[in-house]
Design a protein around this motif. Structure first.
Motif, PDB file in Angstrom:
ATOM      1  N   ALA A   7       0.824  -1.208   0.000  1.00  0.00           N
ATOM      2  CA  ALA A   7       0.000   0.000   0.000  1.00  0.00           C
ATOM      3  C   ALA A   7       0.861   1.262   0.000  1.00  0.00           C
ATOM      4  CB  ALA A   7      -0.941  -0.010   1.210  1.00  0.00           C
ATOM      5  N   ILE A   8       1.966   1.223   0.733  1.00  0.00           N
ATOM      6  CA  ILE A   8       2.872   2.382   0.767  1.00  0.00           C
ATOM      7  C   ILE A   8       3.456   2.629  -0.615  1.00  0.00           C
ATOM      8  CG2 ILE A   8       5.065   3.228   1.692  1.00  0.00           C
ATOM      9  CD1 ILE A   8       4.388   1.726   4.294  1.00  0.00           C
ATOM     10  N   TRP A   9       3.867   1.555  -1.287  1.00  0.00           N
ATOM     11  CA  TRP A   9       4.450   1.710  -2.611  1.00  0.00           C
ATOM     12  C   TRP A   9       3.422   2.232  -3.607  1.00  0.00           C
ATOM     13  CZ3 TRP A   9       8.985   2.309  -4.593  1.00  0.00           C
ATOM     14  CH2 TRP A   9       9.163   2.188  -5.974  1.00  0.00           C
ATOM     15  N   VAL A  10       2.173   1.749  -3.511  1.00  0.00           N
ATOM     16  CA  VAL A  10       1.111   2.220  -4.408  1.00  0.00           C
ATOM     17  C   VAL A  10       0.844   3.705  -4.165  1.00  0.00           C
ATOM     18  CG1 VAL A  10      -1.345   2.021  -4.962  1.00  0.00           C
ATOM     19  CG2 VAL A  10       0.044  -0.044  -4.714  1.00  0.00           C
ATOM     20  N   PHE A  11       0.777   4.104  -2.900  1.00  0.00           N
ATOM     21  CA  PHE A  11       0.578   5.521  -2.591  1.00  0.00           C
ATOM     22  C   PHE A  11       1.712   6.365  -3.155  1.00  0.00           C
ATOM     23  CE2 PHE A  11       2.107   8.887   0.292  1.00  0.00           C
ATOM     24  CZ  PHE A  11       1.118   9.834   0.054  1.00  0.00           C
ATOM     25  N   HIS A  12       2.934   5.918  -2.957  1.00  0.00           N
ATOM     26  CA  HIS A  12       4.098   6.650  -3.456  1.00  0.00           C
ATOM     27  C   HIS A  12       4.029   6.800  -4.974  1.00  0.00           C
ATOM     28  CE1 HIS A  12       8.275   6.856  -5.002  1.00  0.00           C
ATOM     29  NE2 HIS A  12       8.445   7.696  -3.999  1.00  0.00           N
ATOM     30  N   THR A  13       3.675   5.739  -5.664  1.00  0.00           N
ATOM     31  CA  THR A  13       3.587   5.784  -7.127  1.00  0.00           C
ATOM     32  C   THR A  13       2.498   6.750  -7.577  1.00  0.00           C
ATOM     33  OG1 THR A  13       4.331   3.496  -7.243  1.00  0.00           O
ATOM     34  CG2 THR A  13       3.284   4.399  -9.211  1.00  0.00           C
ATOM     35  N   ALA A  14       1.343   6.710  -6.923  1.00  0.00           N
ATOM     36  CA  ALA A  14       0.234   7.593  -7.290  1.00  0.00           C
ATOM     37  C   ALA A  14       0.564   9.054  -6.997  1.00  0.00           C
ATOM     38  CB  ALA A  14      -1.030   7.173  -6.540  1.00  0.00           C
ATOM     39  N   ALA A  15       1.194   9.298  -5.851  1.00  0.00           N
ATOM     40  CA  ALA A  15       1.562  10.676  -5.503  1.00  0.00           C
ATOM     41  C   ALA A  15       2.575  11.227  -6.492  1.00  0.00           C
ATOM     42  CB  ALA A  15       2.127  10.710  -4.081  1.00  0.00           C
ATOM     43  N   ARG A  16       3.517  10.401  -6.893  1.00  0.00           N
ATOM     44  CA  ARG A  16       4.526  10.833  -7.864  1.00  0.00           C
ATOM     45  C   ARG A  16       3.913  11.053  -9.236  1.00  0.00           C
ATOM     46  NH1 ARG A  16       9.039   6.514  -8.630  1.00  0.00           N
ATOM     47  NH2 ARG A  16       7.309   5.549  -9.736  1.00  0.00           N
ATOM     48  N   ALA A  17       2.954  10.195  -9.628  1.00  0.00           N
ATOM     49  CA  ALA A  17       2.336  10.301 -10.943  1.00  0.00           C
ATOM     50  C   ALA A  17       1.291  11.401 -10.998  1.00  0.00           C
ATOM     51  CB  ALA A  17       1.700   8.966 -11.328  1.00  0.00           C
ATOM     52  N   GLY A  18       0.712  11.749  -9.846  1.00  0.00           N
ATOM     53  CA  GLY A  18      -0.314  12.777  -9.821  1.00  0.00           C
ATOM     54  C   GLY A  18      -1.661  12.312 -10.329  1.00  0.00           C
ATOM     55  N   SER A  19      -1.823  10.991 -10.480  1.00  0.00           N
ATOM     56  CA  SER A  19      -3.054  10.461 -11.058  1.00  0.00           C
ATOM     57  C   SER A  19      -3.173   8.991 -10.707  1.00  0.00           C
ATOM     58  CB  SER A  19      -3.049  10.643 -12.577  1.00  0.00           C
ATOM     59  OG  SER A  19      -3.960   9.791 -13.212  1.00  0.00           O
ATOM     60  N   VAL A  20      -4.390   8.568 -10.337  1.00  0.00           N
ATOM     61  CA  VAL A  20      -4.626   7.152 -10.069  1.00  0.00           C
ATOM     62  C   VAL A  20      -4.471   6.338 -11.347  1.00  0.00           C
ATOM     63  CG1 VAL A  20      -6.417   5.481  -9.451  1.00  0.00           C
ATOM     64  CG2 VAL A  20      -6.093   7.532  -8.047  1.00  0.00           C
ATOM     65  N   ALA A  21      -4.993   6.877 -12.454  1.00  0.00           N
ATOM     66  CA  ALA A  21      -4.919   6.148 -13.726  1.00  0.00           C
ATOM     67  C   ALA A  21      -3.476   5.953 -14.171  1.00  0.00           C
ATOM     68  CB  ALA A  21      -5.717   6.887 -14.801  1.00  0.00           C
ATOM     69  N   ARG A  22      -2.666   6.989 -14.027  1.00  0.00           N
ATOM     70  CA  ARG A  22      -1.266   6.876 -14.436  1.00  0.00           C
ATOM     71  C   ARG A  22      -0.507   5.919 -13.521  1.00  0.00           C
ATOM     72  NH1 ARG A  22       0.649  12.921 -14.554  1.00  0.00           N
ATOM     73  NH2 ARG A  22       2.686  11.953 -14.930  1.00  0.00           N
ATOM     74  N   ALA A  23      -0.836   5.950 -12.227  1.00  0.00           N
ATOM     75  CA  ALA A  23      -0.199   5.013 -11.299  1.00  0.00           C
ATOM     76  C   ALA A  23      -0.591   3.583 -11.653  1.00  0.00           C
ATOM     77  CB  ALA A  23      -0.605   5.345  -9.866  1.00  0.00           C
ATOM     78  N   ALA A  24      -1.860   3.371 -11.992  1.00  0.00           N
ATOM     79  CA  ALA A  24      -2.311   2.032 -12.367  1.00  0.00           C
ATOM     80  C   ALA A  24      -1.566   1.539 -13.601  1.00  0.00           C
ATOM     81  CB  ALA A  24      -3.821   2.057 -12.626  1.00  0.00           C
ATOM     82  N   GLU A  25      -1.349   2.444 -14.551  1.00  0.00           N
ATOM     83  CA  GLU A  25      -0.606   2.076 -15.764  1.00  0.00           C
ATOM     84  C   GLU A  25       0.821   1.678 -15.427  1.00  0.00           C
ATOM     85  OE1 GLU A  25       0.904   4.224 -19.922  1.00  0.00           O
ATOM     86  OE2 GLU A  25      -0.660   5.159 -18.698  1.00  0.00           O
ATOM     87  N   GLN A  26       1.468   2.436 -14.557  1.00  0.00           N
ATOM     88  CA  GLN A  26       2.852   2.132 -14.180  1.00  0.00           C
ATOM     89  C   GLN A  26       2.952   0.825 -13.399  1.00  0.00           C
ATOM     90  OE1 GLN A  26       4.843   5.478 -12.283  1.00  0.00           O
ATOM     91  NE2 GLN A  26       3.733   6.930 -13.548  1.00  0.00           N
ATOM     92  N   LEU A  27       1.952   0.520 -12.588  1.00  0.00           N
ATOM     93  CA  LEU A  27       1.986  -0.668 -11.734  1.00  0.00           C
ATOM     94  C   LEU A  27       1.351  -1.888 -12.395  1.00  0.00           C
ATOM     95  CD1 LEU A  27       0.947   1.090  -8.410  1.00  0.00           C
ATOM     96  CD2 LEU A  27       3.219   0.180  -8.935  1.00  0.00           C
ATOM     97  N   SER A  28       0.747  -1.685 -13.585  1.00  0.00           N
ATOM     98  CA  SER A  28       0.077  -2.773 -14.315  1.00  0.00           C
ATOM     99  C   SER A  28      -1.060  -3.376 -13.499  1.00  0.00           C
ATOM    100  CB  SER A  28       1.092  -3.861 -14.710  1.00  0.00           C
ATOM    101  OG  SER A  28       2.082  -3.330 -15.562  1.00  0.00           O
ATOM    102  N   VAL A  29      -1.843  -2.505 -12.879  1.00  0.00           N
ATOM    103  CA  VAL A  29      -3.037  -2.930 -12.145  1.00  0.00           C
ATOM    104  C   VAL A  29      -4.189  -2.022 -12.571  1.00  0.00           C
ATOM    105  CG1 VAL A  29      -1.702  -3.756 -10.169  1.00  0.00           C
ATOM    106  CG2 VAL A  29      -2.541  -1.405 -10.170  1.00  0.00           C
ATOM    107  N   THR A  30      -5.368  -2.260 -12.037  1.00  0.00           N
ATOM    108  CA  THR A  30      -6.518  -1.429 -12.369  1.00  0.00           C
ATOM    109  C   THR A  30      -6.533  -0.173 -11.497  1.00  0.00           C
ATOM    110  OG1 THR A  30      -7.958  -2.515 -10.761  1.00  0.00           O
ATOM    111  CG2 THR A  30      -7.823  -3.486 -12.980  1.00  0.00           C
ATOM    112  N   PRO A  31      -7.166   0.904 -11.954  1.00  0.00           N
ATOM    113  CA  PRO A  31      -7.290   2.103 -11.117  1.00  0.00           C
ATOM    114  C   PRO A  31      -8.006   1.825  -9.802  1.00  0.00           C
ATOM    115  CG  PRO A  31      -7.763   2.648 -13.401  1.00  0.00           C
ATOM    116  CD  PRO A  31      -7.639   1.156 -13.339  1.00  0.00           C
ATOM    117  N   SER A  32      -9.009   0.928  -9.833  1.00  0.00           N
ATOM    118  CA  SER A  32      -9.715   0.621  -8.581  1.00  0.00           C
ATOM    119  C   SER A  32      -8.789  -0.056  -7.572  1.00  0.00           C
ATOM    120  CB  SER A  32     -10.928  -0.266  -8.861  1.00  0.00           C
ATOM    121  OG  SER A  32     -10.533  -1.512  -9.414  1.00  0.00           O
ATOM    122  N   ALA A  33      -7.842  -0.868  -8.057  1.00  0.00           N
ATOM    123  CA  ALA A  33      -6.885  -1.508  -7.152  1.00  0.00           C
ATOM    124  C   ALA A  33      -5.986  -0.466  -6.495  1.00  0.00           C
ATOM    125  CB  ALA A  33      -6.046  -2.530  -7.915  1.00  0.00           C
ATOM    126  N   VAL A  34      -5.586   0.544  -7.259  1.00  0.00           N
ATOM    127  CA  VAL A  34      -4.776   1.630  -6.692  1.00  0.00           C
ATOM    128  C   VAL A  34      -5.561   2.359  -5.614  1.00  0.00           C
ATOM    129  CG1 VAL A  34      -3.674   3.846  -7.195  1.00  0.00           C
ATOM    130  CG2 VAL A  34      -3.381   1.920  -8.771  1.00  0.00           C
TER     131      VAL A  34
END
Length: 300
Positions: A7-34
């Motif tokens: 969860a910490i890593w997902v938060f960090h990725t989303a905060a850095r990306a500025g977007s749930v959708a972009r974080a989901a793309e980087q992590l290869s998961v769905t936006p709802s999972a983020v």
């Protein structure tokens, strides 16, 4: 308490990306999972970390503090994990810059940055289109313009001098008066902030718009056209330092005025400055400009 590392890593990725959708793309998961991972982390911490803003997200005050505290540590954990696995730790850095700056100034120097930072894999995009940092995965941009972009970190790369230049076969150095420039074809970069009417006025030359001209929408095309003897260009010494150094271009005008401007700007969201890869690149850019201005900024 067991640390919710995922969860910490997902938060960090989303905060850095500025977007749930972009974080989901980087992590290869769905936006709802983020979103679920961030909500789970908020429950464990007992604070709200992010607020949705349109298609993006904004960190709360607590989210800002948390992101600042964990950022460098998580990057070190990722690097250490790669090393233990026997892999070379590679971090991607995506830079966007204008085509002329990319080709004429940045590219000849980029090898020094890569040699100093072998852990970084650089992608350089050469375009005049401004970055939409809410939608595009760009770490930092060097943008042409006047420096007025509210809501972003903006820093001028440094002043440039715009002077008339041509191939020495067309006119020898200091062989023309400002008035005689009008006898030649004038090469114009249509997007340049330094234009011939201003230079002619500064030189005290009476002029109208019945002149011979050729227009280009990229400064590197205007510089190359001048090298080929097509006419006289008004261009930046930042962009044509190598052509001046090698004698491919000279200033043919005696007592020619120059136009001094800052037209290239380092631009990114303020929170990108927390990223180590961005900080080291900006430090390198500043040092390269300082070195250029002290040793290579040839003024014809």
């Amino acid at each position: 308490m067991q640390l919710p590392i995922k969860a910490i890593w997902v938060f960090h990725t989303a905060a850095r990306a500025g977007s749930v959708a972009r974080a989901a793309e980087q992590l290869s998961v769905t936006p709802s999972a983020v979103s679920q991972q961030i909500q789970a982390l908020e429950v464990q911490l007992g604070v709200t970390l992010v607020n949705r803003v349109g298609r993006g997200l904004a960190l709360t005050e607590a989210g800002e503090r948390y992101f600042a505290m964990i950022g460098d540590e998580l990057e070190r954990v990722a690097e250490a994990t790669s090393i233990i696995r026997g892999q070379r730790a590679i971090t991607s850095l995506k830079v966007r810059a204008t085509p002329t700056l990319s080709n004429k100034w940045l590219l000849p120097r980029l090898g020094r940055f890569l040699d100093t930072h072998p852990e970084l894999e650089v992608r350089l995009d050469g375009t005049n289109e401004p970055t939409d940092f809410n939608r595009e995965l760009v770490d930092v941009e060097i943008r042409h313009g006047d420096g007025r972009w509210p809501g972003l970190f903006v820093e001028g790369l440094g002043p440039e001098n715009f002077v008339p230049v041509c191939a020495p076969s067309l006119a020898a150095p200091a062989s023309l008066t400002p008035e005689q420039v009008m006898q030649f074809r004038l090469i114009r970069s249509v997007k340049s902030q330094a234009q011939w009417p201003r230079w002619l006025s500064d030189a005290g030359v009476q002029h109208d718009f019945d002149w011979k001209a050729v227009l280009f929408d990229r400064s590197h095309m205007a510089i190359d056209a001048a090298c080929d003897g097509m006419g006289i260009a008004l261009e930046s010494n930042l962009m044509m330092w190598r052509e001046l150094r090698d004698g491919l271009l000279v200033n043919p005008v005696r007592g020619a005025p120059g136009i001094r401007l800052t037209t290239q700007w380092i631009v990114c969201p303020t929170d990108h400055l927390r990223l180590k890869r961005v900080r080291v690149f900006l430090d390198w850019l500043r040092e390269e400009y300082r070195r250029w201005s002290e040793t290579e900024a040839i003024l014809p």
